[in-house]
Scaffold this active site. Structure first.
Site, PDB file in Angstrom:
ATOM      1  N   LYS B 160       0.881  -1.206   0.070  1.00 36.66           N
ATOM      2  CA  LYS B 160       0.108  -0.042  -0.037  1.00 36.66           C
ATOM      3  C   LYS B 160       0.820   1.235   0.103  1.00 36.66           C
ATOM      4  O   LYS B 160       2.008   1.273   0.625  1.00 36.66           O
ATOM      5  CB  LYS B 160      -0.898  -0.215   1.081  1.00 36.66           C
ATOM      6  CG  LYS B 160      -2.126   1.031   1.228  1.00 36.66           C
ATOM      7  CD  LYS B 160      -2.613   1.001   2.626  1.00 36.66           C
ATOM      8  CE  LYS B 160      -4.132   1.718   2.486  1.00 36.66           C
ATOM      9  NZ  LYS B 160      -4.686   1.842   3.962  1.00 36.66           N
ATOM     10  N   LEU B 209      -7.480   8.335   2.995  1.00 36.28           N
ATOM     11  CA  LEU B 209      -7.131   6.806   3.654  1.00 36.28           C
ATOM     12  C   LEU B 209      -8.530   6.588   4.260  1.00 36.28           C
ATOM     13  O   LEU B 209      -8.657   5.281   4.828  1.00 36.28           O
ATOM     14  CB  LEU B 209      -6.014   6.847   4.523  1.00 36.28           C
ATOM     15  CG  LEU B 209      -4.901   6.849   3.578  1.00 36.28           C
ATOM     16  CD1 LEU B 209      -3.450   7.140   4.698  1.00 36.28           C
ATOM     17  CD2 LEU B 209      -4.395   5.765   3.067  1.00 36.28           C
ATOM     18  N   SER B 235      -9.459   0.995   2.362  1.00 35.38           N
ATOM     19  CA  SER B 235      -8.465   1.947   1.603  1.00 35.38           C
ATOM     20  C   SER B 235      -7.227   1.397   1.185  1.00 35.38           C
ATOM     21  O   SER B 235      -6.542   1.824   0.410  1.00 35.38           O
ATOM     22  CB  SER B 235      -8.019   2.955   2.914  1.00 35.38           C
ATOM     23  OG  SER B 235      -7.445   2.454   3.878  1.00 35.38           O
ATOM     24  N   ILE B 256      -8.256   0.634   9.535  1.00 36.23           N
ATOM     25  CA  ILE B 256      -8.639   1.081  11.074  1.00 36.23           C
ATOM     26  C   ILE B 256      -9.948   1.316  10.750  1.00 36.23           C
ATOM     27  O   ILE B 256     -10.523   1.492  11.970  1.00 36.23           O
ATOM     28  CB  ILE B 256      -8.128   2.623  10.821  1.00 36.23           C
ATOM     29  CG1 ILE B 256      -8.137   3.196  12.213  1.00 36.23           C
ATOM     30  CG2 ILE B 256      -8.883   3.518   9.691  1.00 36.23           C
ATOM     31  CD1 ILE B 256      -7.463   4.729  12.588  1.00 36.23           C
ATOM     32  N   GLY B 257     -10.748   0.718   9.928  1.00 39.67           N
ATOM     33  CA  GLY B 257     -12.178   0.664   9.999  1.00 39.67           C
ATOM     34  C   GLY B 257     -12.591  -0.418   8.906  1.00 39.67           C
ATOM     35  O   GLY B 257     -13.868  -0.515   8.769  1.00 39.67           O
ATOM     36  N   GLY B 258     -11.780  -1.075   8.294  1.00 40.71           N
ATOM     37  CA  GLY B 258     -12.169  -2.372   7.098  1.00 40.71           C
ATOM     38  C   GLY B 258     -11.306  -2.140   6.150  1.00 40.71           C
ATOM     39  O   GLY B 258     -11.486  -2.800   5.019  1.00 40.71           O
ATOM     40  N   SER B 259      -9.982  -1.364   6.315  1.00 42.28           N
ATOM     41  CA  SER B 259      -9.302  -1.199   5.229  1.00 42.28           C
ATOM     42  C   SER B 259      -8.518  -2.209   4.492  1.00 42.28           C
ATOM     43  O   SER B 259      -7.818  -2.214   3.530  1.00 42.28           O
ATOM     44  CB  SER B 259      -8.499   0.281   5.083  1.00 42.28           C
ATOM     45  OG  SER B 259      -9.202   1.345   5.208  1.00 42.28           O
TER      46      SER B 259
END
Lengths: 575, 575
Positions: B160, B209, B235, B256-259
């Protein structure tokens, strides 16, 4: 399985302008405090008390050494001495083999604990009857099943009062919390009970929990058992006193800036501050709920290093705190043998650049370093970087809610402020509350410091760092202003052992030299701390140091501490 | 060993009123962005490209399945297919035995990566020559020493873009960071390189992001290789595309939330979000420096579960991130065998109470649950508690600096805002910055939620929780509004695997029923998400689910994931 928070009102803040209120305190709260004091006095079994040789104020004035007196005057029976001067490792062995019963162990410790309280004022709550009942249950279990309930079966353990105790007032040094009676034990208390521990005394802490001293509105000050004029340290104040005196086998304290290590060091025992998230802090009073920049940790105090190891191992491997507290990491306690001193590289901090150490600490460092060198250790002189930045940052991180929660808890009762509470409330930026961005930036600085020290270990192949626990031996009560030596390891989150060197302050040799007296102070804080040292006022105070290792290498720190204490010939069970 | 921060100015905040500035952007920044785009185009080796069957816009419109086309049209040689359709476990075995060279492996993957980029627009930077040189060095080392440099010797790994790469622009989706050229690799990049990985492509991510999608000012959107009309997710957008297409052996994303999980799920591969502090996030672009309430994690994406396991084990046990990043915990990766399905108790979330899942996800849940039951698993229907509280809290925690840092990084260039950036900047409380007290209170709520779910596992003897990764299969680009299904596991910090079920959306069966069409929406968010689903617009989209375990029991999650994928008969190397 419920979360009982009203999300909206939880984020609403009360106005908070004034937090000392004599009228309110006297009318609404003092009666409760007086009842609390009376309950404490009434809970002391007469048969375990001794006639003090002088009124307590006179003993304090005379720098009375209560530990010497205990042995000289044989305040315990030979059997009681034999039991309470066993290491806990030996104690649990003898209980498990049936050689000792939990009840006889308990009674001996209960007796010694009451004496500790008479001299040092260490207790907040005493409940000998309940402890005796627990001990009887342990014996009944052992008799019935032919085995112990767990690795701490029958071990008399003292608890810092801050930790929630089912059905008992838990105030954490705040008068406003005298109405707080938790339904359940805090996680660590619960785990220790399941492992077989026996509880009978909860010990003192300072108002707000944020002094390295002991003054609170409930019971005043706790004292160093080796010199009653001096502070027992804090914030696990009573734990220092009671364990230093031998009134409990292992004590449980907590540490956010030195609160296990200072009382252990001042009061004459060893204390271990683990890395965060190995021991649960869940369930107790604190002004820092949700503060995770520099989290508090719970850890043990004891008279031998192997007892600290026993406690850590039993707690983690059999207590499995992660099953009760999602914050705890399932990182088993590893068995690492005590290393050979000659295999170790140890960096020594003699001065942190902020506050110069006093003559007894200087002597302690010299003697320990010399013995380590003689035993073959590689010693590196270490001038620790960025200590001012670290100290400023950690103080801001503690208090970056503008001390809101402390002030709220104080304001609720209006209780009079201790001198050191006023001192502490001016730390950080006092009542200025930071924004989230500011907090995050402080976290970034903290992380850079952590990496810097981590790289120091790695790049220099340093196993441990040796340092003073404080710039002095136990100071006078209400005169502890600096915590730079302990708080450094909190902001870095490094496992740190405060260990006794076996040396004690000697006024005939621990004097400032002429050159030292002409020293130019680097700050008012240093001047304040250094000018408080007059050799004739610290007679017999224990001299302790700290041993620090890499993050989460707690096992290695404890194991090396054992090797070091062994070559120093320290044996706190012998007098 | 220095900390290069000016402590005073670091805490001073710039005023920040407006952050979109067309004139400034066009004049000062757009030329840099255009240069960046040209460099990317110029870096594509002609010999690895294919003639697209239609212009890319037409392929997107036609819901083109690039993976099918790759195999049908045999865009690779049989040897290249053989190499790039090996599991990485097998690949490293063949390299270590000398059966394959790093160079031949590299060339095959480089070819497939370029094709992936042509179809999906996954890359930010391509550097085939440098990768080839690295591969040659690996071969030279192997020839000279008769052994590999490490467990990832010769493995082509995509990164990434957000992760610092020595000497290369690292912008993290912010145009203002196009001037940022780090001197050193980030910690994880450095570790992977030492373990033997070969780098050749850095992949796309969305502006800020903070979308589960891919739109950015540099290269636009990345696409799902199985249906080019659809989003690749985010992301770690480009990682989803390239790994789903088979253009890298293992991809490295962050979450951090599903990335990690959203792009893996949408794009047709598996992705693992480890518990925090096992993999280093140090060294990279992020708006969340110092935000530790819900920390980001780094983790792998791959086409097989055993490759995820290989990566985790190699990274942790041989990479020892704690020697490079004090934040990382020295918790070794444990070998746990793949469990028997019949030994497992699995709780199933079919609906999180916030956004109803679409028909293909419903079908995926039904089929997987049925196969698990047939294999003997104990299945418990689980209605997860407090999901609204959790979702509100996690969104506030991300953004409780009032999105200050995001806004600052956007304002510096004045770049145009993506639609989902505007959406995200209104999350939490938008530009309202919280106080430290408010942040702490949110942390307390978070910890209560963590304990609540932890107790659910313990009290119900649940091994794992099965849930949707998202309420839909891959959505259309710029249409991803809800991340409640993934972010739940971030606020709880539970290790979670997004795994492919082997099922793909089928417009002939994955339709709303009449009853479902008459559904009364519980919120505008749910309505927005559900009304975006029309079966004819999601043809062939992969259907993936999540498997979640207890905190720090990452090994068990990966191992059980393998067992589940095995009984489902999923083999992403076969077409």
């Amino acid at each position: 399985m419920t979360v009982s928070i009203n999300y909206e009102t939880f984020l609403t803040k009360d106005p908070l302008d004034n937090y000392e209120d004599e009228a309110k305190y006297t009318k609404e709260w003092l009666p409760k405090v007086e009842k609390y004091r009376k309950d404490l006095a009434d809970a002391i079994p007469k048969e375990y008390t001794t006639q003090l040789p002088q009124p307590i104020d006179q003993l304090i004035h005379d720098q009375f050494n209560a530990v010497d007196y205990l042995y000289k005057e044989k305040l315990l029976t030979p059997e009681e001495f034999a039991i309470t001067d066993l290491s806990t490792v030996d104690l649990v062995g003898k209980i498990a083999s049936g050689e000792l019963t939990s009840v006889e162990v308990f009674k001996a410790y209960a007796h010694r604990a009451i004496l500790a309280h008479q001299f040092t004022n260490c207790a907040q709550q005493i409940f000998i009857d309940e402890g005796l009942k627990q001990a009887e249950e342990r014996d009944a279990y052992f008799k019935k099943h032919g085995k112990t309930v767990g690795p701490l079966h029958g071990v008399p353990i003292s608890l810092k009062e801050q930790m929630n105790y089912a059905g008992k007032i838990t105030h954490g040094g705040y008068v406003s919390k005298i109405v707080h009676i938790p339904e359940n034990h805090g996680v660590s208390t619960g785990i220790l009970e399941k492992l077989g521990a026996v509880f009978y005394v909860r010990t003192s802490q300072p108002q707000t929990l944020m002094h390295l001293d002991s003054g609170n509105s409930f019971t005043g000050f706790s004292k160093c058992p080796f010199n009653l004029l001096l502070s027992s340290g804090g914030s696990s104040s009573g734990e220092g006193s009671i364990v230093g005196f031998g009134g409990s086998a292992i004590g449980v304290g907590s540490d956010i800036g030195g609160s296990i290590r200072a009382p252990a060091a001042y009061s004459g025992c060893h204390g271990f501050r683990p890395t965060t998230r190995r021991i649960s802090t869940k369930g107790g009073i604190s002004s820092g709920a949700g503060q995770e920049s520099v989290p508090a940790v719970v850890g043990p105090l004891a008279r031998s290093i192997e007892d600290l190891d026993l406690w850590m191992k039993a707690y983690i491997n059999e207590g499995k705190p992660w099953e009760h507290d999602a914050w705890a990491i399932p990182l088993p306690w590893r068995e690492v043998g005590a290393p050979k001193i000659s295999d170790l590289t140890i960096a020594v901090i003699r001065d942190d650049g902020l506050v110069r150490v006093t003559p007894p600490i200087r002597r302690g460092l010299d003697e320990v370093v010399n013995k380590l060198k003689q035993a073959g250790a590689k010693i590196i002189e270490f001038d620790p970087p960025n200590t001012k930045l670290a100290y400023d940052t950690v103080n801001k991180l503690y208090d970056c809610d503008g001390n809101y929660m402390q002030r709220k808890l104080l304001a609720e009762s209006g209780e009079p402020l201790q001198k050191l509470t006023k001192w502490n409330l001016n730390y950080g930026d006092g009542a200025k509350e930071y924004t989230v961005s500011e907090n995050r930036k402080l976290n970034v600085i903290r992380d850079q410091l952590r990496d810097e020290y981590n790289q120091y270990f790695i790049e220099n192949k340093v196993d441990f760092i040796l340092s003073p626990t404080y710039n002095n031996v136990a100071p006078h009560s209400a005169e502890v202003y600096n915590w730079s030596y302990t708080a450094l390891w909190n902001i870095l989150d490094l496992p740190t052992l405060a260990f006794q060197t076996g040396l004690y302050q000697d006024p005939t040799i621990d004097k400032w030299t002429e050159e030292e007296l002409n020293y130019k102070y680097r700050s008012p804080l240093e001047q304040l701390e250094n000018e408080n040292y007059h050799e004739e006022q610290f007679i017999g105070a224990p001299i302790a140091l700290q041993l620090t290792g890499r993050r989460y290498f707690d096992e290695e720190v404890v194991a090396a501490g054992k090797s070091i204490v062994d070559i120093l010939g320290v044996d706190l069970f012998k007098h």
